[in-house]
Design a protein around this motif. Structure first.
Motif, mmCIF file in Angstrom:
data_model
loop_
_atom_site.group_PDB
_atom_site.id
_atom_site.type_symbol
_atom_site.label_atom_id
_atom_site.label_comp_id
_atom_site.label_asym_id
_atom_site.label_seq_id
_atom_site.Cartn_x
_atom_site.Cartn_y
_atom_site.Cartn_z
ATOM 1 N N SER A 53 0.833 -1.194 0.053
ATOM 2 C CA SER A 53 0.052 0.102 0.032
ATOM 3 C C SER A 53 0.769 1.018 0.124
ATOM 4 N N SER A 61 4.829 3.124 -4.228
ATOM 5 C CA SER A 61 5.163 2.049 -3.875
ATOM 6 C C SER A 61 6.202 1.253 -4.901
ATOM 7 N N VAL A 118 -8.676 2.003 7.468
ATOM 8 C CA VAL A 118 -7.933 0.854 6.909
ATOM 9 C C VAL A 118 -8.689 -0.384 7.112
ATOM 10 N N ALA A 119 -8.711 -0.994 5.940
ATOM 11 C CA ALA A 119 -9.676 -2.257 5.724
ATOM 12 C C ALA A 119 -8.809 -3.437 6.522
ATOM 13 N N VAL A 121 -8.390 -6.461 5.938
ATOM 14 C CA VAL A 121 -7.819 -7.349 4.942
ATOM 15 C C VAL A 121 -6.592 -6.781 4.159
ATOM 16 N N SER A 122 -6.796 -5.469 3.865
ATOM 17 C CA SER A 122 -5.527 -4.716 3.638
ATOM 18 C C SER A 122 -4.353 -4.695 4.511
ATOM 19 N N LEU A 123 -4.592 -4.435 5.875
ATOM 20 C CA LEU A 123 -3.563 -4.229 6.846
ATOM 21 C C LEU A 123 -2.939 -5.845 6.774
ATOM 22 N N ARG A 125 -2.740 -7.985 4.828
ATOM 23 C CA ARG A 125 -1.803 -8.380 3.529
ATOM 24 C C ARG A 125 -0.612 -7.436 3.541
ATOM 25 N N ASP A 126 -0.394 -6.235 3.962
ATOM 26 C CA ASP A 126 0.698 -5.546 3.950
ATOM 27 C C ASP A 126 1.704 -5.832 5.389
#
Length: 240
Positions: A53, A61, A118-119, A121-123, A125-126
């Motif tokens: 992200s 990125s 912040v979702a 799922v995104s957190l 993944r990161d």
């Protein structure tokens, strides 16, 4: 002994010496060819940061990829030219670059924890990308530092490597019981295994650390891994 027999013996001796020389060159080339896993590891790091992200990087990125290329290309050129001293320091600079990127991204990850927009799922993944990158980054460090680097390990004698080793792999202690290990040298996968254990157990497992420099690297790696996992745990508790 006739001149013909003498010439034949000299020719046979030269042939044997040439064969031995080509065998040694072949072994050296095979050892040097094992650097491709490290190059693959760098590609994986660049790919991981390309999909990270933007909030966890300074700038876009994908910016890490051209920065890495600025060091990888001259490192390849210096290695092909046989300037292994410069090649070693270019690779150390590359390790510093990706480590700085890792520390920056983990710091930004911590800064975003209070942001509930912040979702999850995104957190997740990161954090997974950063944790995996942490393992690969420090595997590169160990591979580049241990015993003076891959070139020194592959070209110095086995006894010299044992004296200069920064990591005591089990194979180095089994030379009496297992003669096959007398000429053993660690490959990139061995350092990846050490890095994986450090990120999961937060300490060395089967491979003791001997030098101060690698002890510092291990502490930094374990701290970054612990912070990343703690950030995930904190967000999970917050969600619950």
């Amino acid at each position: 002994m006739s001149n013909k027999e003498n010439a034949g013996m000299k020719a046979g001796h030269l042939h044997t010496e040439s064969t031995d020389l080509f065998e040694e060159m072949g072994k050296s080339l095979r050892k040097e060819a094992r650097r491709w896993p490290a190059l693959l590891a760098l590609i994986i790091i660049g790919g991981a940061y390309a999909i990270l992200s933007d909030r966890l990087t300074i700038g876009p990125s994908w910016i890490l990829i051209p920065l890495m290329a600025l060091l990888i290309i001259p490192a390849i050129i210096t290695r092909l030219k046989g300037n292994h001293h410069v090649n070693h320091y270019l690779l150390l600079a590359l390790c510093c670059l990706v480590t700085l990127a890792e520390i920056t991204s983990i710091s930004l990850l911590l800064a975003t924890l209070p942001d509930k927009s912040v979702a999850p799922v995104s957190l997740l993944r990161d954090a997974a990308l950063l944790w995996t990158s942490n393992i690969i980054v420090f595997a590169l460090w160990y591979w580049q530092v241990d015993g003076g680097g891959p070139y020194e390990r592959s070209h110095e004698s086995c006894n010299d490597y044992r004296q200069n080793a920064d990591l005591l792999f089990p194979q180095l202690t089994l030379t009496e019981a297992r003669p096959a290990f007398k000429e053993w040298r660690p490959g990139f996968m061995d350092y990846l295994f050490v890095a994986f254990n450090t990120s999961t157990a937060f300490s060395p497992t089967d491979t003791p650390v001997l030098s101060t420099s690698v002890k510092v690297l291990s502490m930094v790696q374990a701290a970054l891994s612990l912070v990343t996992l703690a950030a995930l745990a904190a967000r999970a508790i917050n969600i619950l």
